[in-house]
Design a protein around this motif. Structure first.
Motif, PDB file in Angstrom:
ATOM      1  N   THR A  48       0.697  -1.056  -0.217  1.00  0.00           N
ATOM      2  CA  THR A  48      -0.102  -0.092   0.082  1.00  0.00           C
ATOM      3  C   THR A  48       1.130   1.262  -0.315  1.00  0.00           C
ATOM      4  N   GLY A  49       0.283   1.824   0.293  1.00  0.00           N
ATOM      5  CA  GLY A  49       1.160   4.051   0.556  1.00  0.00           C
ATOM      6  C   GLY A  49       1.937   3.659   0.959  1.00  0.00           C
ATOM      7  N   GLU A  50       0.981   3.183   2.615  1.00  0.00           N
ATOM      8  CA  GLU A  50       1.013   3.562   3.380  1.00  0.00           C
ATOM      9  C   GLU A  50       2.825   2.922   3.648  1.00  0.00           C
ATOM     10  N   ASP A  51       2.539   1.703   3.094  1.00  0.00           N
ATOM     11  CA  ASP A  51       3.840   1.127   2.816  1.00  0.00           C
ATOM     12  C   ASP A  51       5.110   1.875   2.477  1.00  0.00           C
ATOM     13  N   ILE A  52       5.161   2.183   1.261  1.00  0.00           N
ATOM     14  CA  ILE A  52       5.834   3.140   0.751  1.00  0.00           C
ATOM     15  C   ILE A  52       6.238   4.719   1.547  1.00  0.00           C
ATOM     16  N   LEU A  53       5.271   4.596   2.425  1.00  0.00           N
ATOM     17  CA  LEU A  53       5.710   6.143   2.869  1.00  0.00           C
ATOM     18  C   LEU A  53       6.449   4.980   4.546  1.00  0.00           C
ATOM     19  N   LYS A  54       6.292   4.036   5.223  1.00  0.00           N
ATOM     20  CA  LYS A  54       7.245   3.611   6.139  1.00  0.00           C
ATOM     21  C   LYS A  54       8.533   3.040   5.335  1.00  0.00           C
ATOM     22  N   ILE A  55       8.490   3.119   4.374  1.00  0.00           N
ATOM     23  CA  ILE A  55      10.286   2.908   3.871  1.00  0.00           C
ATOM     24  C   ILE A  55      10.880   3.732   3.114  1.00  0.00           C
ATOM     25  N   ASP A  56       9.977   4.895   3.268  1.00  0.00           N
ATOM     26  CA  ASP A  56      10.440   6.006   2.685  1.00  0.00           C
ATOM     27  C   ASP A  56      11.244   6.804   4.247  1.00  0.00           C
ATOM     28  N   GLU A  57      10.751   6.387   4.858  1.00  0.00           N
ATOM     29  CA  GLU A  57      10.723   7.619   6.122  1.00  0.00           C
ATOM     30  C   GLU A  57      11.284   6.632   6.676  1.00  0.00           C
ATOM     31  N   GLN A  58      12.195   5.084   6.786  1.00  0.00           N
ATOM     32  CA  GLN A  58      13.335   4.484   7.019  1.00  0.00           C
ATOM     33  C   GLN A  58      14.359   4.841   6.202  1.00  0.00           C
ATOM     34  N   LEU A  59      14.453   5.000   5.083  1.00  0.00           N
ATOM     35  CA  LEU A  59      15.866   5.344   4.168  1.00  0.00           C
ATOM     36  C   LEU A  59      16.228   6.705   5.133  1.00  0.00           C
ATOM     37  N   ARG A  60      15.236   7.847   5.029  1.00  0.00           N
ATOM     38  CA  ARG A  60      15.802   8.525   5.859  1.00  0.00           C
ATOM     39  C   ARG A  60      16.176   8.741   6.853  1.00  0.00           C
ATOM     40  N   LEU A  61      15.900   8.030   7.380  1.00  0.00           N
ATOM     41  CA  LEU A  61      16.398   7.850   9.098  1.00  0.00           C
ATOM     42  C   LEU A  61      18.289   7.464   8.672  1.00  0.00           C
ATOM     43  N   GLU A  62      17.896   6.577   8.121  1.00  0.00           N
ATOM     44  CA  GLU A  62      19.695   6.020   7.317  1.00  0.00           C
ATOM     45  C   GLU A  62      20.172   6.868   6.511  1.00  0.00           C
ATOM     46  N   GLY A  63      19.718   8.026   6.261  1.00  0.00           N
ATOM     47  CA  GLY A  63      20.652   9.097   5.301  1.00  0.00           C
ATOM     48  C   GLY A  63      20.463   9.358   3.936  1.00  0.00           C
ATOM     49  N   SER A  64      19.124   8.328   3.701  1.00  0.00           N
ATOM     50  CA  SER A  64      18.909   7.819   1.905  1.00  0.00           C
ATOM     51  C   SER A  64      17.324   8.676   1.362  1.00  0.00           C
ATOM     52  N   PHE A  65      17.246   8.539   0.520  1.00  0.00           N
ATOM     53  CA  PHE A  65      15.918   8.994  -0.177  1.00  0.00           C
ATOM     54  C   PHE A  65      15.578   7.705  -0.765  1.00  0.00           C
ATOM     55  N   PHE A  66      14.132   7.964  -0.614  1.00  0.00           N
ATOM     56  CA  PHE A  66      13.421   6.564  -1.942  1.00  0.00           C
ATOM     57  C   PHE A  66      12.877   7.635  -2.826  1.00  0.00           C
ATOM     58  N   ASP A  67      13.928   7.484  -3.877  1.00  0.00           N
ATOM     59  CA  ASP A  67      14.472   8.985  -4.941  1.00  0.00           C
ATOM     60  C   ASP A  67      13.615   8.136  -6.777  1.00  0.00           C
ATOM     61  N   HIS A  68      14.259   6.730  -6.570  1.00  0.00           N
ATOM     62  CA  HIS A  68      13.634   6.484  -7.997  1.00  0.00           C
ATOM     63  C   HIS A  68      13.860   4.879  -7.687  1.00  0.00           C
ATOM     64  N   LEU A  69      13.553   4.223  -8.244  1.00  0.00           N
ATOM     65  CA  LEU A  69      13.337   3.019  -8.453  1.00  0.00           C
ATOM     66  C   LEU A  69      14.693   1.959  -9.109  1.00  0.00           C
ATOM     67  N   TYR A  70      15.291   2.411  -9.528  1.00  0.00           N
ATOM     68  CA  TYR A  70      17.110   2.467  -9.783  1.00  0.00           C
ATOM     69  C   TYR A  70      18.423   2.598  -8.352  1.00  0.00           C
ATOM     70  N   ASN A  71      17.604   2.680  -7.519  1.00  0.00           N
ATOM     71  CA  ASN A  71      18.705   2.733  -6.112  1.00  0.00           C
ATOM     72  C   ASN A  71      18.423   1.610  -5.476  1.00  0.00           C
ATOM     73  N   GLN A  72      19.881   1.445  -5.350  1.00  0.00           N
ATOM     74  CA  GLN A  72      19.426  -0.412  -4.873  1.00  0.00           C
ATOM     75  C   GLN A  72      19.062  -0.143  -3.439  1.00  0.00           C
ATOM     76  N   LYS A  73      19.470   0.532  -2.867  1.00  0.00           N
ATOM     77  CA  LYS A  73      18.835   0.460  -0.602  1.00  0.00           C
ATOM     78  C   LYS A  73      17.064   0.456  -1.213  1.00  0.00           C
ATOM     79  N   VAL A  74      16.684   0.839  -2.135  1.00  0.00           N
ATOM     80  CA  VAL A  74      15.169   1.097  -2.014  1.00  0.00           C
ATOM     81  C   VAL A  74      15.043  -0.035  -2.687  1.00  0.00           C
TER      82      VAL A  74
END
Length: 112
Positions: A48-74
């Motif tokens: 769901t969209g909520e899952d995307i938001l949670k993943i984005d939040e986790q990435l930001r806490l780790e100093g990264s971003f949910f910037d695109h679908l070619y980012n291996q961390k994403v």
């Protein structure tokens, strides 16, 4: 006529759900918690969209971003959700298997 439409809707929902489940064979099996893993099933049918938001939040806490679908961390975070596996376990996969899992994850979201 209403009954026919409802039946078609059920068929479409079932077909859509199947498109959200991706089996990925593992060519270099690994053992996790005493179980030999020789395939991983990516299941995005409940994503769901909520899952995307949670993943984005986790990435930001780790100093990264949910910037695109070619980012291996994403992709790793998305694959972890789909496989219902710990990120640390996915990182233990052979490089080729790791890339196949993340590639299948990326392809799912790009084609969606």
């Amino acid at each position: 006529m209403t009954g026919v439409k409802e039946k078609n809707d059920l068929t479409t929902n079932s077909e859509e759900k199947n498109k959200c489940i991706i089996p990925v064979p593992i060519k270099h099996p690994i053992e996790i918690d005493g179980v030999l893993i020789n395939s991983i099933t990516l299941d995005f049918s409940t994503f769901t969209g909520e899952d995307i938001l949670k993943i984005d939040e986790q990435l930001r806490l780790e100093g990264s971003f949910f910037d695109h679908l070619y980012n291996q961390k994403v992709l790793l975070k998305l694959a972890s959700f789909g496989a219902n596996m710990k990120i640390e376990d996915l990182k233990r996969l052979h490089g080729a298997d790791f890339l196949e899992v993340t590639l299948q994850t990326r392809n799912f979201f790009i084609q969606w």
